[in-house]
Enzyme design. Structure first.
Site, mmCIF file in Angstrom:
data_model
loop_
_atom_site.group_PDB
_atom_site.id
_atom_site.type_symbol
_atom_site.label_atom_id
_atom_site.label_comp_id
_atom_site.label_asym_id
_atom_site.label_seq_id
_atom_site.Cartn_x
_atom_site.Cartn_y
_atom_site.Cartn_z
ATOM 1 N N GLY A 1 0.649 -1.295 -0.024
ATOM 2 C CA GLY A 1 0.173 0.017 -0.082
ATOM 3 C C GLY A 1 0.823 1.249 -0.173
ATOM 4 N N LYS B 1 6.992 18.718 -3.224
ATOM 5 C CA LYS B 1 7.376 19.220 -1.914
ATOM 6 C C LYS B 1 8.533 19.849 -1.649
ATOM 7 C CE LYS B 1 5.320 14.896 -0.224
ATOM 8 N NZ LYS B 1 5.612 13.621 -0.067
#
Lengths: 345, 345
Positions: free
Chosen positions: A210, A228
């Site tokens: 995941g 970012k």
């Protein structure tokens, strides 16, 4: 009492709701802060608004059981089906928690949500990267003009204070360079490749756990880290850096041979995001770099993130912590809310 | 315009003065903050007070050249020879920068300086550990009662924001445990012992490099780290921990055999300061611990310091940076001053 409207009720929105439910009394006792959720508007799950405050325990139970908010019980005040803009403009919420599914390439619908909220004199807190990476200057000025606050700590490293720490606690330093491991998925994959996996095996494992999405492009090509580093540059270094200004290489070209070679040199590969000011010129990149094993970023493990600030006075200061997670990102919204209340950065 | 009186004009006081001299204009432009030093009172170097502000460039030049402030030029406003208490009470300074040589075991004279300043309605910023480790509760309440602020960021990890970061950016978390490498000298010595030096050789080298003092007791017996973990516990975890409550073992018993053994286990020795809340009970210790090489604190290099905060929401967040230094500690005072001005924590 801060009145909150949640735009989006997925993992992060539910994470925040759970935190408020569990810690409301403690937060009040420790900081004086009180918040209640008056509205939730989610494109898929439906929309509920109660000016007196929603029963959050019930809303969480129902959405977990049925996947929608349709079974949330009626009362004489309850209004359903307000869309996100109506929720911003027509509810008594003073603060909008923007946690919609937003296209990071366009920043929408989050950018429009911000504009509408600021024009309505409402604060916004969010964890969506797009609006901050693409429209920081415009939106921060708009918030200022309208006398409201815009919190987005969670856009970089989740609840780890990569933005707030330098702004509050390193002020007065000239920050000459910021270097970071800002994407947990690729950091995990590189470590697994050091342990002998091929790129494809490492990616498959990250997807099974995941960490990586079905389409891993944003992680492995470095795009996520690029957003970012742009946010860090513009908010912490006070530059005007655009996404396209950042040269960007991902980890897709790293081979087992590269990994072995680094090891024999006492080095390791990391996907490094970097922004540097030199003689007034700002240079930024995202690329795999072979760094020494003793480098502060070399030992960042698993899906952890880390960021180093090179300061003229305080020295090089490194912060590491989780870069994702339901509670961690929920917390990033909470600290924005708390510091709006405390009138802190 | 904040008016500062420096009690003490040694390394740290001069470091702050140099920073103000070099960055005054930049600080004003970036943060709005302006400060001037109106008084310096040093037991050995003499005492000067000019209500309009001292010529800091001159004061620094003279003290570096002659070792005292005696040759600082007279003018019609200049007053000499005020002692530290007179400097607190009789000058127009609104903020006292407490950087005297203070006995860490008694906290004096810094504790009395704080009391006098607070009673006079003056803020205090300091880098002396003693008063915070020994009298945090009393002094912080006294400051509050008098409507003034007390800054002491530099007492733990110098300008690395070990105190301010959790207070501003991790608020709302329950911090269950704080673990740190809070003494750079012993961290350096342990690394050199890993590289083959004996304890005695490592100590001698640390002394030659100026990391360890002629009497190294405070470092090698863990006392320095103990004061710092007490400060972290009381300010960040909101406990009431006393220095004597902390079990304390230094590194003097670590042998080359221990070092080798750790290496064969994939571990390394670090002097770990730790405070933990369990079922309302606070337990704290300073002791050498064999930690795994992948532990976030295992790779802290040289004289660097690091501290990890185990948070219920944001996860485990680690901060590392310099734990000492002229500019770094000077900066810790500056950020306290700036945040008094900004009315931030």
């Amino acid at each position: 009492m801060q009145k909150l409207a949640l735009l989006g009720f997925g993992t992060v929105g539910q994470g925040l709701a759970e935190i408020l439910l569990a810690k409301q009394d403690l937060l009040k006792a420790e900081t004086g802060w009180e918040g209640k959720i008056v509205a939730i508007s989610d494109v898929m799950k439906g929309s509920i608004y109660d000016p007196d405050g929603l029963d959050i325990e019930k809303a969480l139970q129902i959405v977990k059981k049925t996947g929608t908010l349709d079974d949330y019980p009626d009362n004489e005040r309850l209004i359903r089906d307000l869309d996100s803009f109506e929720t911003i403009e027509q509810t008594n919420a003073d603060t909008i928690v923007e946690v919609t599914f937003t296209d990071v390439k366009t920043g929408q619908p989050a950018i429009e949500h911000c504009k509408t909220a600021f024009a309505s004199g409402k604060h916004v807190v969010m964890s969506n990267k797009g609006p901050v990476a693409l429209a920081y200057k415009e939106l921060s000025e708009l918030a200022k003009q309208n006398g409201v606050r815009w919190g987005f700590e969670g856009t970089v490293m989740s609840g780890t204070p990569a933005l707030r720490m330098p702004l509050t606690a390193l002020a007065g330093n000239e920050i000459k360079e910021i270097t970071g491991i800002l994407n947990g998925t690729t950091n995990y994959m590189l470590l697994r490749m050091e342990e002998g996996l091929s790129y494809e095996e490492a990616l498959k494992e990250a997807q099974e756990l995941g960490y990586a999405e079905a389409d891993p492009t944003s992680d492995v090509e470095g795009f996520d880290a690029r957003y970012k580093i742009v946010i860090l540059a513009n908010t912490v270094m006070n530059t005007v850096l655009k996404v396209d200004d950042v040269s960007c290489d991902g980890i897709t070209q790293i081979t087992p041979y590269d990994i072995k070679k680094a090891k024999t040199l006492g080095k390791r590969w990391k996907l490094i995001a970097r922004v540097r000011k030199e003689d007034g010129v700002v240079k930024a990149s995202v690329q795999p770099e072979m760094i020494d094993e003793t480098h502060p970023l070399a030992q960042v493990q698993g899906v952890l993130n880390a960021v180093s600030f090179n300061c003229d006075l305080a020295g090089t200061i490194t912060l590491s912590g989780p870069g994702a997670g339901r509670l961690e990102t929920g917390y990033s919204l909470l600290i924005d809310l708390l510091n709006i209340y405390r009138n802190h950065l």
